[in-house]
Write a protein that holds these residues in place. Structure first.
Motif: not given
Ligand SMILES: Nc1ncnc2c1ncn2[C@@H]1O[C@H](COP(=O)(O)OP(=O)(O)O)[C@@H](O)[C@H]1O
Ligand SMILES: [Mg+2]
Length: 530
Positions: A222-227, A217-219, A209-215, A236-246
């Motif tokens: 927006s601001t993201v809150m990780i809890q 939001i990859s483009s 579910d986390v991966y799907n959400l990351l997929d 780790l998730i913050a990094k992958s959000i950045h490295y798969s983002s524009p």
């Protein structure tokens, strides 16, 4: 894109070519929507069934002539309503073209060459003249003329159907190729997606579910809150959000907001001017300026003071801020990814966290499940960390015995992945020359973990609220198991309302199915028992 080369290999196409070639001495060619010959290049020698073609189009002059005729006739094919088009290839001998239409778009044609439409006892003199241009002697021209088959009107239908079949087959194949390619593309994307999260281990439903959400939001920017709890992998998730983002080619800067007092945090975030406070010996840029265009990861955001919350709100609202000791207003286009292990929502209710800031930060919310809620990942993760540690230390990877694994399943991992990582490192070192990790080698708290209804490892330090929540969750979890999900009975036992219990069950993610999954049934064998 049409894959013309592939058409050459379709079985049906080859078969029909063979039949048409044997029966009518007619050859089949492919042409694209621009009227360009496909799979037949100038200078290429091909085997033709048709003697005329064999003697002419294999020469350069013949090729040019053929190309010219095809291009000219193609103009008749682009019209949507044309089913087939007959034309004169050379004086007295004909060809027929069948449009290939994919999704009502003309993409090219199948061309059949060449045949006599009428009985041809006499060689057409214009034919002989034309052949001379291809350096064919009159006698060879005559031979070629005679080899060309007269296709009877009743045969024409048959022949036409066969050739038309080639066109249809190509349409089918093309569609198949496109769907296959779309599928490959999809799989690739999925794989690519997974690859981006390659540092993240875990195939459990909560992680998927986390991966799907990351997929999804990859483009986004927006601001993201990780809890999530400590050690669950928020960074780790913050990094992958950045490295798969524009912004992946721009900077990713992490800052731990809990590591600074207010003044220092302000100067870290917004920078300061020389002399603005003791020790400020020169101007210094802050994180908001340094991370401009990139991503700023604000860890432990729940720990910032009300004064900092106001300053943060301002920069989130319009991207403006002022360095400490300056009245200048600077602008920044930083993407914020924030994280906290605290329950921000109740902090908002209590008034310790600003609601407006909460909403600004919480545009996209990623909840990271604690390890105890995804124990099906335990085996993968422990193997991963055992292998990693072994590699770092140049050792053979250790294997956990079945009983050690069972102990690990029973344990509730308050420190999550980080705790597991440390434990696997510890046992690797401890094992010495031993390759099997037995239950006895595990830390006492894990070794002593049992599935008996008692609350384990309640923390004795940290926030009282967190500890209470942990206790509450554990009690409800055990109670649910004990009562067989009889919520009324459990609510009575716990001295709370049924509705209150249901809310808490939701809050702690204690639904039946999830618990059943982590229920520690028979475990895969990871070694002989100790
Ligand atoms: N899904 C995961 N797969 C592999 N390693 C992980 C995973 N989640 C976390 N880790 C590792 O566990 C440790 C703690 O993760 P971290 O992101 O710092 O957690 P948090 O920020 O939530 O405290 C790090 O060493 C990280 O690499
Ligand atoms: Mg962290």
């Amino acid at each position: 894109m049409i894959k013309w080369e592939e058409f050459e290999h379709i079985h049906v196409v080859r078969k029909i070519r063979e039949v048409v070639g044997n029966w009518f001495q007619v050859d089949i060619l492919f042409v694209d929507d621009q009227g360009r010959l496909k799979n037949f290049e100038k200078g290429q020698k091909r085997l033709w069934s048709n003697t005329l073609l064999a003697n002419t189009v294999n020469t350069e002059a013949g090729y040019d002539y053929l190309a010219q005729v095809i291009e000219r006739e193609n103009a008749h094919l682009v019209r949507a309503d044309v089913k087939h088009h007959e034309f004169e290839f050379m004086p007295g001998c004909h060809g027929m073209a069948f449009p290939i239409v994919v999704d009502s778009e003309y993409v090219g044609a199948v061309v059949a060459l060449c045949y006599h439409k009428a009985p041809s006892p006499q060689v057409d003199p214009r034919f002989v003249t034309q052949c001379e241009a291809f350096r064919l002697s009159p006698s060879d021209a005559e031979k070629a003329w005679r080899a060309i088959k007269h296709v009877q009107p009743q045969e024409t239908t048959y022949f036409r159907e066969l050739t038309d079949l080639v066109a249809q087959e190509i349409v089918t194949l093309h569609k198949e190729i496109s769907t296959r390619e779309t599928r490959i593309q999809e799989l690739n994307n999925q794989l690519g997606g997974r690859f981006r999260y390659d540092q993240m281990i875990g195939k459990s439903k909560p992680m998927q579910d986390v991966y799907n959400l990351l997929d999804k939001i990859s483009s986004s920017e927006s601001t993201v809150m990780i809890q999530g709890e400590n050690g669950t992998g928020k960074e780790l998730i913050a990094k992958s959000i950045h490295y798969s983002s524009p912004r992946k080619d721009r900077v990713f800067l992490p800052i731990n907001c809990a590591a600074f007092n207010d003044n220092l945090l302000e100067s870290e975030l917004f920078g300061h001017m020389k002399g603005s406070f003791t020790g400020a010996v020169k101007d210094r840029k802050g994180y908001f300026e340094l991370a401009d265009g990139g991503t700023l990861f604000m860890d432990e955001i729940g720990d910032i003071s009300p004064a900092m919350q106001v300053k943060l709100l301002r920069v989130l609202q319009d991207g403006s801020f002022s360095p400490v000791g300056s009245t200048d207003v600077k602008k920044t286009k930083v993407r914020i990814v924030a994280a906290t292990n605290r329950d921000l929502k109740s902090m908002v209710e209590e008034g310790s966290f600003r609601q407006d800031l909460y909403f600004r930060l919480n545009v996209i919310n990623v909840q990271v499940p604690p390890l105890r809620d995804r124990k099906e990942d335990l085996m993968l993760l422990s193997d991963h960390f055992l292998a990693k540690t072994a590699k770092d230390k140049g050792l053979e990877p250790r294997i956990l015995t079945k009983r050690a694994m069972e102990k690990m399943f029973d344990y509730h991992w308050p420190g999550n992945i980080r705790e597991l990582e440390n434990e696997m490192e510890r046992v690797t070192v401890l094992a010495g020359a031993e390759t099997r990790i037995t239950a006895e080698m595990l830390s006492p708290r894990i070794r002593e973990a049992t599935d008996r209804p008692k609350v384990q490892g309640t923390r004795l330090s940290g926030k009282l609220k967190d500890a209470l929540e942990e206790l509450e969750r554990a009690m409800i979890r055990e109670g649910l198991r004990r009562t067989g999900w009889n919520k009324s009975r459990l609510a009575k036992e716990l001295g709370i309302s049924r509705a209150g219990l249901i809310m808490k069950v939701e809050k702690y993610g204690l639904d039946k199915r999830r618990l059943a999954r982590e229920g520690g049934g028979p475990l895969g064998s990871t070694g002989t028992d100790d």
